[in-house]
Scaffold this motif. Structure first.
Motif, PDB file in Angstrom:
ATOM      1  N   ILE A 165       0.862  -1.177   0.000  1.00 11.87           N
ATOM      2  CA  ILE A 165       0.000   0.000   0.000  1.00 11.87           C
ATOM      3  C   ILE A 165       0.899   1.228   0.000  1.00 11.87           C
ATOM      4  N   TYR A 184      -5.557   1.806   6.385  1.00 14.75           N
ATOM      5  CA  TYR A 184      -5.524   0.352   6.295  1.00 14.75           C
ATOM      6  C   TYR A 184      -4.829  -0.223   7.517  1.00 14.75           C
ATOM      7  N   GLU A 198      -3.107   5.240   2.802  1.00 21.09           N
ATOM      8  CA  GLU A 198      -2.789   5.118   1.385  1.00 21.09           C
ATOM      9  C   GLU A 198      -2.566   6.505   0.795  1.00 21.09           C
ATOM     10  N   ASN A 238       2.338   4.565   0.681  1.00 19.20           N
ATOM     11  CA  ASN A 238       2.018   5.482   1.778  1.00 19.20           C
ATOM     12  C   ASN A 238       3.042   6.603   1.811  1.00 19.20           C
TER      13      ASN A 238
END
Length: 142
Positions: free
Chosen positions: A14, A91, A84, A16
């Protein structure tokens, strides 16, 4: 624990902002920090570049962590959370039932469900003991 073998575990990456949020929750109180990724690495865990500045912990992260805590129905837990980069969605990327408390953590206060940061000394082990005592007391009455 014995070495594990014979399987592989894959997790979607993900994108980030180069850090994760680590919240350790017990007895409705949370220790929160930002853990920076190491240079050239996407992982924040184990990098030991932890930042306990309360102004770095957004309200929605604290709320999200307590929602996860409630859904898991546990006495204590450590949660690793990322935001994200594009969508700004949070998340939960890791849940740990077992975690240690570093000496640094005791000096930076804690968060409560109402989103308030309390600049008081903390004792996570005491919080866990309080939870067990409440559970035992409740079961004796029920």
């Amino acid at each position: 624990m014995p070495r594990q073998k014979g399987y592989a575990y894959f997790q979607e990456f993900i994108p980030n902002n180069g850090f994760d949020y680590r919240l350790e929750i017990a007895n409705n109180k949370a220790i929160a920090m930002v853990r920076m990724c190491r240079e050239g690495d996407f992982r924040a865990s184990g990098g030991h570049d932890d930042r306990y500045d309360a102004s770095l912990i957004p309200q929605d992260v604290v709320e999200f962590a307590f929602e996860c805590y409630d859904k898991l129905e546990v006495q204590s837990v450590a949660l690793d959370i990322v935001r994200e980069k594009q969508s700004e969605e949070l998340y939960l990327i890791e849940v740990s039932y077992c975690y240690g408390l570093d000496a640094d953590e005791f000096e930076h206060g804690y968060w409560t469900r109402d989103g308030e940061h309390h600049c008081e000394p903390l004792n996570g082990v005491y919080w866990m003991i309080e939870e067990v005592i409440k559970a035992v007391s409740y079961s004796k009455r029920g």
